[in-house]
Structure formats: C-alpha cells, structure tokens
Design a protein around this motif. Structure first.
Motif, PDB file in Angstrom:
ATOM      1  N   GLY A 126       0.710  11.560 -10.513  1.00  0.00           N
ATOM      2  CA  GLY A 126       0.267  10.467  -9.662  1.00  0.00           C
ATOM      3  C   GLY A 126       0.928   9.132  -9.945  1.00  0.00           C
ATOM      4  O   GLY A 126       1.890   9.025 -10.705  1.00  0.00           O
ATOM      5  N   TRP A 127       0.390   8.125  -9.278  1.00  0.00           N
ATOM      6  CA  TRP A 127       0.789   6.727  -9.439  1.00  0.00           C
ATOM      7  C   TRP A 127      -0.308   6.073 -10.288  1.00  0.00           C
ATOM      8  O   TRP A 127      -1.467   6.036  -9.879  1.00  0.00           O
ATOM      9  CB  TRP A 127       0.886   6.034  -8.086  1.00  0.00           C
ATOM     10  N   ILE A 128       0.034   5.569 -11.452  1.00  0.00           N
ATOM     11  CA  ILE A 128      -0.940   5.005 -12.391  1.00  0.00           C
ATOM     12  C   ILE A 128      -0.797   3.487 -12.375  1.00  0.00           C
ATOM     13  O   ILE A 128       0.257   2.944 -12.711  1.00  0.00           O
ATOM     14  CB  ILE A 128      -0.732   5.537 -13.827  1.00  0.00           C
ATOM     15  N   ASN A 129      -1.872   2.798 -11.997  1.00  0.00           N
ATOM     16  CA  ASN A 129      -1.848   1.351 -11.787  1.00  0.00           C
ATOM     17  C   ASN A 129      -2.442   0.588 -12.971  1.00  0.00           C
ATOM     18  O   ASN A 129      -3.538   0.900 -13.432  1.00  0.00           O
ATOM     19  CB  ASN A 129      -2.645   1.015 -10.521  1.00  0.00           C
ATOM     20  N   LEU A 130      -1.712  -0.416 -13.449  1.00  0.00           N
ATOM     21  CA  LEU A 130      -2.250  -1.389 -14.404  1.00  0.00           C
ATOM     22  C   LEU A 130      -2.594  -2.626 -13.589  1.00  0.00           C
ATOM     23  O   LEU A 130      -1.723  -3.228 -12.969  1.00  0.00           O
ATOM     24  CB  LEU A 130      -1.219  -1.744 -15.480  1.00  0.00           C
ATOM     25  N   VAL A 184      -5.217   6.047  -5.243  1.00  0.00           N
ATOM     26  CA  VAL A 184      -5.676   7.031  -4.287  1.00  0.00           C
ATOM     27  C   VAL A 184      -5.585   6.432  -2.892  1.00  0.00           C
ATOM     28  O   VAL A 184      -5.450   5.226  -2.731  1.00  0.00           O
ATOM     29  CB  VAL A 184      -7.129   7.499  -4.582  1.00  0.00           C
ATOM     30  N   GLU A 185      -5.677   7.287  -1.888  1.00  0.00           N
ATOM     31  CA  GLU A 185      -5.622   6.802  -0.519  1.00  0.00           C
ATOM     32  C   GLU A 185      -6.702   5.754  -0.287  1.00  0.00           C
ATOM     33  O   GLU A 185      -7.844   5.928  -0.683  1.00  0.00           O
ATOM     34  CB  GLU A 185      -5.819   7.954   0.458  1.00  0.00           C
ATOM     35  N   GLU A 240       1.378  11.829  -3.353  1.00  0.00           N
ATOM     36  CA  GLU A 240       1.382  13.251  -3.717  1.00  0.00           C
ATOM     37  C   GLU A 240       2.665  13.703  -4.410  1.00  0.00           C
ATOM     38  O   GLU A 240       2.707  14.791  -4.970  1.00  0.00           O
ATOM     39  CB  GLU A 240       1.171  14.095  -2.452  1.00  0.00           C
ATOM     40  N   ILE A 241       3.700  12.898  -4.393  1.00  0.00           N
ATOM     41  CA  ILE A 241       5.002  13.345  -4.916  1.00  0.00           C
ATOM     42  C   ILE A 241       5.001  13.513  -6.439  1.00  0.00           C
ATOM     43  O   ILE A 241       5.329  14.596  -6.926  1.00  0.00           O
ATOM     44  CB  ILE A 241       6.140  12.436  -4.419  1.00  0.00           C
ATOM     45  N   LEU A 285       0.847  -1.189   0.000  1.00  0.00           N
ATOM     46  CA  LEU A 285       0.000   0.000   0.000  1.00  0.00           C
ATOM     47  C   LEU A 285       0.882   1.239   0.000  1.00  0.00           C
ATOM     48  O   LEU A 285       1.840   1.335   0.765  1.00  0.00           O
ATOM     49  CB  LEU A 285      -0.908   0.013   1.224  1.00  0.00           C
ATOM     50  N   VAL A 286       0.546   2.178  -0.856  1.00  0.00           N
ATOM     51  CA  VAL A 286       1.327   3.402  -0.981  1.00  0.00           C
ATOM     52  C   VAL A 286       0.631   4.486  -0.158  1.00  0.00           C
ATOM     53  O   VAL A 286      -0.543   4.781  -0.381  1.00  0.00           O
ATOM     54  CB  VAL A 286       1.439   3.826  -2.462  1.00  0.00           C
TER      55      VAL A 286
END
Length: 141
Positions: A102-106, A139-140, A97-98, A90-91
């Motif tokens: 964002g962080w894009i998940n496949l 997302v969170e 936010e960095i 889990l991020v």
C-alpha cells in the motif's frame, strides 16, 4: 523493499533522506508538477523533485495520479510500498492497489485533528498542548 516515495514540499525531504539512507531500494519519487513561482512566474521544481534530480532518482509528476501513463509506469516499477509525506493530491483506488503493502502516509498531526493542509500551523494557531504525527495506510476516500 522496493519503494517509490510520494511527496512535494520541503518538509517531506527529511523523510526522503531517511529512506534513501536506508537499506531499501528507492525506485522513483512522485511529486506535484512544476509550478509557477517567483516574480517571473517561471516554472519551479518541487523540493522533492529537486532532491530526486540531484540524486539521480526518477521523478514522476502526474497532473492527476489517475493518468494512464502514470499508472502504467507505477506498475512497471512494481514498488512494494509507497511512503507518502505531504504529496498534495488524492490517490485513486487503482493506484492504491499497485504496491502490495500500500501507500503509507506520515501526517503531521494526531489524526483526526487538523486533517488536510497546514496541520502544524493549525495546531500552533489553536494552542494545542499536545501534538504529534500519525502513520496510516491510504484508503479510498
């Protein structure tokens, strides 16, 4: 674009290959720490980490992605985006936010079906007639 790739198992390597072959700048990879494996229970690098080692790419292996050292290094790298394929942790929001994009998940299922581990195996076990992949922003939560 400046990218940091997050992934761990062998199924993540084809996406990493594609990113490396693209016109984007691959700054580093984030992967799970080396783990005991085999009869001797020796520490083994993840397939993503091994790929990065072989290609001279920096490897980040935080035990938890909320570690201050990891967050500081991610800020220093200043990625535009972090593509994710089967990272396995889990991020936290502070890390999300960095990168500005964002962080894009496949994910290897048509969400919300088979969230979590082994989505392909679950689709096969349950006889799904339709399957696919989903792309989304982490997302969170």
């Amino acid at each position: 674009m400046r990218l940091v790739f997050a992934g761990t198992p062998a199924v993540a390597v084809p996406a990493l290959d594609a990113i490396a072959a693209s016109g984007h700048e691959l700054l580093a990879v984030v992967t799970r720490p080396d783990a005991p494996a085999g009869r001797g229970r020796g520490l083994v690098r993840s397939p993503v980490g091994a790929w990065a080692d072989a290609h001279g790419v920096e490897v980040l292996t935080p035990a938890r992605p909320r570690e201050p050292e990891f967050l500081d290094r991610l800020r220093e790298l200043a990625p535009d985006c972090v593509p994710v394929v089967a990272y396995g942790a889990l991020v936290p929001p502070v890390a999300l936010e960095i990168p500005r994009h964002g962080w894009i998940n496949l994910h290897f299922s048509l969400l919300p079906a088979w969230r979590g581990a082994a989505p392909v195996q679950h689709a096969v076990l349950h006889g799904d007639e339709v399957s696919g992949a989903s792309v989304g922003v982490l997302v969170e939560g």
